[in-house]
Write a protein that holds these residues in place. Structure first.
Motif, PDB file in Angstrom:
ATOM      1  N   THR A  70       0.831  -1.198   0.000  1.00  0.00           N
ATOM      2  CA  THR A  70       0.000   0.000   0.000  1.00  0.00           C
ATOM      3  C   THR A  70       0.870   1.254   0.000  1.00  0.00           C
ATOM      4  OG1 THR A  70      -1.776  -1.143   1.167  1.00  0.00           O
ATOM      5  CG2 THR A  70      -1.795   1.253   1.241  1.00  0.00           C
ATOM      6  N   TRP A  71       0.582   2.161  -0.941  1.00  0.00           N
ATOM      7  CA  TRP A  71       1.252   3.447  -1.108  1.00  0.00           C
ATOM      8  C   TRP A  71       2.697   3.330  -1.592  1.00  0.00           C
ATOM      9  CZ3 TRP A  71      -0.714   5.313   4.305  1.00  0.00           C
ATOM     10  CH2 TRP A  71      -2.070   5.617   4.207  1.00  0.00           C
ATOM     11  N   SER A  72       3.107   2.152  -2.069  1.00  0.00           N
ATOM     12  CA  SER A  72       4.505   2.015  -2.473  1.00  0.00           C
ATOM     13  C   SER A  72       4.835   2.784  -3.742  1.00  0.00           C
ATOM     14  CB  SER A  72       4.859   0.537  -2.674  1.00  0.00           C
ATOM     15  OG  SER A  72       4.086  -0.033  -3.719  1.00  0.00           O
ATOM     16  N   ASP A  73       3.802   3.235  -4.481  1.00  0.00           N
ATOM     17  CA  ASP A  73       4.048   4.017  -5.685  1.00  0.00           C
ATOM     18  C   ASP A  73       4.190   5.504  -5.390  1.00  0.00           C
ATOM     19  OD1 ASP A  73       1.424   4.295  -4.905  1.00  0.00           O
ATOM     20  OD2 ASP A  73       0.585   4.236  -6.936  1.00  0.00           O
ATOM     21  N   ASP A  74       4.095   5.875  -4.112  1.00  0.00           N
ATOM     22  CA  ASP A  74       4.224   7.276  -3.708  1.00  0.00           C
ATOM     23  C   ASP A  74       5.555   7.465  -2.985  1.00  0.00           C
ATOM     24  OD1 ASP A  74       4.063   9.810  -2.495  1.00  0.00           O
ATOM     25  OD2 ASP A  74       1.889   9.682  -2.325  1.00  0.00           O
ATOM     26  N   PRO A  75       6.501   8.225  -3.552  1.00  0.00           N
ATOM     27  CA  PRO A  75       7.825   8.395  -2.924  1.00  0.00           C
ATOM     28  C   PRO A  75       7.796   9.113  -1.589  1.00  0.00           C
ATOM     29  CG  PRO A  75       7.558   9.882  -4.803  1.00  0.00           C
ATOM     30  CD  PRO A  75       6.391   8.947  -4.833  1.00  0.00           C
ATOM     31  N   ASN A  76       6.645   9.691  -1.238  1.00  0.00           N
ATOM     32  CA  ASN A  76       6.529  10.287   0.090  1.00  0.00           C
ATOM     33  C   ASN A  76       6.451   9.236   1.187  1.00  0.00           C
ATOM     34  OD1 ASN A  76       6.385  13.122  -0.647  1.00  0.00           O
ATOM     35  ND2 ASN A  76       4.373  12.658  -1.516  1.00  0.00           N
ATOM     36  N   TYR A  77       6.092   8.013   0.804  1.00  0.00           N
ATOM     37  CA  TYR A  77       5.874   6.958   1.791  1.00  0.00           C
ATOM     38  C   TYR A  77       6.876   5.808   1.697  1.00  0.00           C
ATOM     39  CZ  TYR A  77       1.418   9.404   2.177  1.00  0.00           C
ATOM     40  OH  TYR A  77       0.463  10.370   2.338  1.00  0.00           O
ATOM     41  N   TRP A  78       7.292   5.457   0.482  1.00  0.00           N
ATOM     42  CA  TRP A  78       8.241   4.364   0.288  1.00  0.00           C
ATOM     43  C   TRP A  78       9.312   4.792  -0.704  1.00  0.00           C
ATOM     44  CZ3 TRP A  78       7.896  -0.423   2.773  1.00  0.00           C
ATOM     45  CH2 TRP A  78       6.687  -0.701   3.425  1.00  0.00           C
ATOM     46  N   THR A  79      10.521   4.238  -0.543  1.00  0.00           N
ATOM     47  CA  THR A  79      11.629   4.508  -1.456  1.00  0.00           C
ATOM     48  C   THR A  79      12.130   3.200  -2.052  1.00  0.00           C
ATOM     49  OG1 THR A  79      12.366   6.446  -0.196  1.00  0.00           O
ATOM     50  CG2 THR A  79      13.967   5.426  -1.670  1.00  0.00           C
TER      51      THR A  79
END
Length: 203
Positions: free
Chosen positions: A59-68
């Motif tokens: 979940t949310w791994s496509d958002d660099p604010n949450y995962w790198t």
């Protein structure tokens, strides 16, 4: 030996050599070669698989604010593979699937998350849930809570989700997950290398 993580020694286990043509696994090799995020190898007798993070639902791994996302370069076997690091989320949800038809019937397999924590790590006071659902529907899901505060920093650790023994007449997808939705705590510092499906007993 830590009672919750008796398998720390497995972190140092040398991965078996990758082979181009594992014995009796033509179908599984075809699937693996068609997917750059799955690797398969064999030990002396049995097949093992590693599902890398790009092949999981995070979940949310496509958002660099949450995962790198970053290249995993710890082994020559990992060329072109990415690992993922948690920057900040309050809703942790990592889920994957695997078709047991690729495995050897009658062999007991483990499902293992390969993770580590690096400082600054926070938000792990509430244990995470890990779960394994088998394909036949006749078994209850294997579920437990794991406290990540007890794992050592800066080294990959195996977290065993559960185990199962595939049979020819009950092949299908297993579903495994690591999640924590209820605490509302923001979390940081978790690194995920992948999920290994491997024989429990190795000769």
């Amino acid at each position: 030996m830590n009672k919750m993580f008796p398998n720390w020694d497995r972190v140092k286990r040398v991965e078996p050599k990758l082979l181009d043509t594992p014995r009796n696994y033509e179908a599984s090799l075809k699937n693996a070669k068609n997917n750059a995020h799955i690797k398969s190898w064999v030990d002396e007798k049995n097949s093992s698989f590693m599902l890398y993070p790009r092949n999981l639902s995070i979940t949310w791994s496509d958002d660099p604010n949450y995962w790198t996302w970053f290249p995993s370069k710890e082994s020559p076997n990992e060329a072109g593979v990415e690992a993922v690091a948690l920057k900040n989320v309050c809703w942790l949800d990592i889920t994957g699937k695997f078709d047991t038809k690729n495995l050897t019937p009658g062999i007991t397999y483990e499902v293992v998350f390969k993770v580590k924590l690096e400082d600054p790590a926070y938000g792990w006071d509430t244990p995470v849930n890990i779960k394994l659902v088998l394909p036949d529907g006749n078994h209850k899901p294997q579920e437990q809570k794991v406290s990540l505060t007890e794992i050592p920093r800066y080294q990959w650790v195996d977290i065993i989700v559960g185990e199962f023994k595939p049979e020819k007449n009950s092949a299908g997808e297993i579903v495994f997950s690591m999640y924590e939705h209820e605490s509302g705590l923001w979390k940081k510092g978790l690194f995920l290398k992948g999920v290994e499906i491997c024989p429990k007993y190795k000769n």
